[in-house]
Design a protein around this motif. Sequence first.
Motif, PDB file in Angstrom:
ATOM      1  N   LEU A  87      -4.886   0.788   5.323  1.00 26.36           N
ATOM      2  CA  LEU A  87      -3.526   1.115   4.925  1.00 26.36           C
ATOM      3  C   LEU A  87      -3.517   2.174   3.773  1.00 26.36           C
ATOM      4  O   LEU A  87      -2.413   3.398   4.249  1.00 26.36           O
ATOM      5  N   GLY A  88      -4.435   2.449   2.977  1.00 30.57           N
ATOM      6  CA  GLY A  88      -4.297   3.617   1.954  1.00 30.57           C
ATOM      7  C   GLY A  88      -4.369   4.942   2.946  1.00 30.57           C
ATOM      8  O   GLY A  88      -3.729   5.926   2.729  1.00 30.57           O
ATOM      9  N   LEU A  92      -6.865  -2.819   3.490  1.00 34.71           N
ATOM     10  CA  LEU A  92      -6.204  -2.250   2.351  1.00 34.71           C
ATOM     11  C   LEU A  92      -6.754  -0.737   2.280  1.00 34.71           C
ATOM     12  O   LEU A  92      -5.780   0.419   2.226  1.00 34.71           O
ATOM     13  N   TRP A 137      -1.839  -1.395  -5.889  1.00 36.14           N
ATOM     14  CA  TRP A 137      -3.382  -1.785  -5.667  1.00 36.14           C
ATOM     15  C   TRP A 137      -3.557  -2.781  -6.261  1.00 36.14           C
ATOM     16  O   TRP A 137      -4.389  -3.654  -5.723  1.00 36.14           O
ATOM     17  N   LEU A 184      -2.238  -5.828  -4.579  1.00 35.53           N
ATOM     18  CA  LEU A 184      -2.789  -6.016  -3.287  1.00 35.53           C
ATOM     19  C   LEU A 184      -4.268  -6.574  -3.490  1.00 35.53           C
ATOM     20  O   LEU A 184      -4.591  -7.507  -2.411  1.00 35.53           O
ATOM     21  N   ILE A 185      -5.174  -6.227  -4.347  1.00 32.21           N
ATOM     22  CA  ILE A 185      -6.314  -6.873  -4.500  1.00 32.21           C
ATOM     23  C   ILE A 185      -6.361  -8.344  -4.814  1.00 32.21           C
ATOM     24  O   ILE A 185      -7.063  -9.473  -4.278  1.00 32.21           O
ATOM     25  N   PHE A 189      -1.247   5.759   4.799  1.00 32.30           N
ATOM     26  CA  PHE A 189       0.031   6.374   4.068  1.00 32.30           C
ATOM     27  C   PHE A 189      -0.472   7.532   3.523  1.00 32.30           C
ATOM     28  O   PHE A 189       0.590   8.476   3.579  1.00 32.30           O
ATOM     29  N   ALA A 243       0.752  -1.389  -0.024  1.00 31.84           N
ATOM     30  CA  ALA A 243      -0.022  -0.059  -0.014  1.00 31.84           C
ATOM     31  C   ALA A 243       0.940   1.179  -0.033  1.00 31.84           C
ATOM     32  O   ALA A 243       0.451   2.257  -0.588  1.00 31.84           O
ATOM     33  N   PHE A 257     -10.333  -5.971   2.402  1.00 30.08           N
ATOM     34  CA  PHE A 257     -10.652  -5.063   1.516  1.00 30.08           C
ATOM     35  C   PHE A 257     -10.757  -3.607   2.545  1.00 30.08           C
ATOM     36  O   PHE A 257     -10.264  -2.497   2.185  1.00 30.08           O
TER      37      PHE A 257
END
Lengths: 492, 524
Positions: free
Chosen positions: B197-198, B194, A403, A406-407, B201, A398, B191
């Motif tokens: 984490l997005g 994720l 992405w 990661l997906i 950052f 990330a 998800f």
Amino acid sequence: MGPADLFAALPLILAAASSVAVMLVIAFYRNHGLAAFVTLAGLAVSFASIIVAAPYAPRKVTGLLVIDGYALFFMGLIFAGTFAVAMLAHGYLEKKLLAEREEFYILLLLAATGAAVLAASAHFASFFLGLETLSVSLYALVSYTGSEKAVEAGVKYLVLAAVSSAFLLFGMALVYAQLGTMEFSGIAGMALGAYMGDPVFLGALALIAAGVGFKLAVAPFHMWTPDVYEGAPAPVSAFVATVSKGAVFALFLRYFAMVDIHQSRSLVLAVAVISIGSMFIGNLLALLQNNVKRILAYSSIAHLGYLLVAFLAAGALRVTASAYYLVSYFITMIGAFGVVTVLAGKGGGEMEDIEDYRGLAAGRPVIAAVFSAMLFSLAGIPLTAGFIGKFYVMAAGAGSSLWTLLIALAVNSAIGLYYYVRVIVIMYSGREAEAVAGGGGGETALAAGAPEAAVPFGGGLALAGLTLALVWFGVYPPALLYIIQKMIHSLM
Amino acid sequence: MILVWLIITPFAGGVLAWTLSKGRGFLGRLASRWISLTALAIDLMLVVRLWITYYSGLGTGEFSLPGISLPYGKWFQEFSAPWIPQAGISIHLAMDGLSLLLVSLTVVLGIVAAAASWSEIKDRPGFFYFNLLWTLSGIMGVFLALDLFLFYFFWEMMLVPMYFLIAIWGHEKRLYASVKFFIFTQLSGLFMLLSILGLFFIHGGQTGIYTFDYLNLLGTTLTPAAAFWLMLGFFVAFAVKLPAVPVHSWLPDAHTEAPTAGSVILAGLLLKTGAYGLLRFAVPLFPGASMSFAPFAMALGVVSILYGAFLAFGQTDLKRLVADTSISHMGFVLLGIYAWNGIALQGTVMQMLCHGISTGMLFVLAGAIQERIHTRDMRRMGRFWENVPVMGGVGMLFALASLGLPGLGNFIGEFLVLMGAFRASPVLAAIASLGLVVSTVYALWMVQQVFHGEPREKWTLPDLNLREKGIAAAMIVLIVWLGLYPQPVINAARPALENLQKVRAAVLRQIQAEIGTGNANGPR
């Protein structure tokens, strides 16, 4: 080569010396317990000598080796992993073989030494020497029990590893022809510039990647993995899945930490494709398996795919995530294969068929709990090291906005969950089935609770230690993170 | 520190229940039950103490119960300790009125679930109670965590024991149901990770402070596109748990196949974690994206209301019917959250609590019937009332609660949600109110099938025993209380909800300002 060099290289020297020591012990007094003890002591001393070597790091020992924090960290991991494998192997060999068990340890120590050389290599020569020391020992280890299946696996491994070594050598030769140097640092310095677009250089990289990809068992170089893991004795499968892969990955990461991979879009794309391919191939094929060792083999393919996500990330997180992931992967994989190891009964077979595990929790609740913990860690469920490892890989990805990868990782975790959980469910269910099977084909169900398959002391101890580490690193990771960050800053 | 104890008590109780019940005899079985009940009783005492502190504090105005607010005031209870400092992760727990309500619900339903499985679970009771308590511990953590990593940790932690509850002690199709449940929730959870984490950052890149702390991450400046995708990651995870319609299909299976305690916890608590996540995280962290997403989310809520009700209408399986009604009722929650005004949000909180109690009790009854006649098929039931008048009366009452009879809690929740939704979108509110009509039909139909009508098979079943009567009595008191005097709940939740409205007002102001200056693409 002065005394400082010797101190810095002490872990390597001691590891090599312990294989000699075991050989001498066997020559004078052949005793399985003693050989195992000397092995474990040798590994422990090698591990301890890392502390002695640490003050001298970073240091270049001859042109071939570089002993820095990074190398020492992975050496420690390799020795610790080998230690656990040796403990597991003792009880296993005791059951499986009547004589000539002792040479196993010589080979094991040699393989560990080779792996440690890989972690510290700074030159194509040491790279190749380490790899061959590791591989040649593994040929023998894979077929050590001498059963038909093991020999078949050994030959398969021999042929494919030899081919991949040839690829690797040819790639090295091309690099040397283009750049005129075989030192990683020299290659890194020159590769940054014009050579990145040079077809010969790119071809050389591709050849090296094929050789390395084979060792890492990533798609599309994964074909051998399930067969070899299935055929090899369970502790050797554990070793191949962890120490052998981990050492090669450590080298790969060191090499590409110098060569900035993001300079070449095609290289990044290639690694990304390999990563996604490994995840999907590993997880999807694992769904179809009914053999626990094959499931673990495919799982290990998928896990290397996850690890490559961290590899593609940028910055310090890349190495932290890779290192943490490898530690958790070592613990988990050795633990999972360790369960298969300690459950192996006398005679030829091992407990491989998934149906053999039906009702395990009823007869052997502790082993079933340990195996569940290992499988949950592979699936990345909280309270296990695998969770933090996966978290770090995802964080690294990330942080670099990978992405798509990661997906793919998230989707694959869900696929993977299915087959991990399947094994767990089988362990925790099927009392009824056991009762039904009691009439006819109840042999497998009986094997789970059979008294002669008692857990050997060494193997049990290793599993207890691994489980403890699994939970410890899953609940309280700061200590390990501190060590990793301390050790790897030398690479930055 | 009391917050830590809330989580640790069931955690430790679970370990004790498992280890002490190794003796397979009568004593071992008894021990695990009493240990779990004791652990939950301790938690109940902690919750009571928290309520006392809360009320005494309220009188003196010692704390302002800020809930979600920028700038942040003092939380009602807070705990913070470093965990993984290298990654900016801390053990940050905090409680405001909303968490207090949901934690109370957790403890109450936990006790109900433990009591309801008293005689149902005969196979490995120690391990059963271990899983039950660990699930509760994870849920408790979800309601208290303010560090996003910790939140995710608990979010995942509650799944595994829940999975075991279904997979080991469930009914016929338990394996299918448990794996489906596990994979749905895991994938959606990833998800969310994720997105977390997005956000981590983006926030770190802007401020240089890399942290998972919710209070720091609130108000991160995001581009509309980034905000939308990150919000979607959270929304997916919470919508699966809630569940909202396109991702609901795990729920009927899981609820039907789970043992009674599992169904109670799933319906009563796990679904609420989704709603709580939306209220606490998805909306406040991404207010702008949530606002543009709101019409879509409200539409999903309305679809869930109607679709769940229609599914329920066609069921012959008693537990499946109750499960399908959950989809419908939780649709009101989704509608209320994204209607995003004071009345609708209050309705949402009421609906969460009342649905937990009414559906929980219906599952207890369904479990009691199944324990007696070993089937859930309503086509084989009929005229139970003569046989079991007490069970019939309780069933009738909770069916009425479920259809939203005034005087019982659910009415308040649904009414407030519809009232609030009408302000946001009259059309959607009008369609949603159809759900009330259908719910009347299925609830009465269920009672008719089970307790009245022609007896289709001859059953002689004992009425509710003392333990079950006790559960029923407590639940009746709660649902009637919530129906007649909901003010304490509304008061407790108000600060958190008011802050949500403040967030909304801020977004609206910003949009107006952008329109005013003609800068439609500015940061939200």
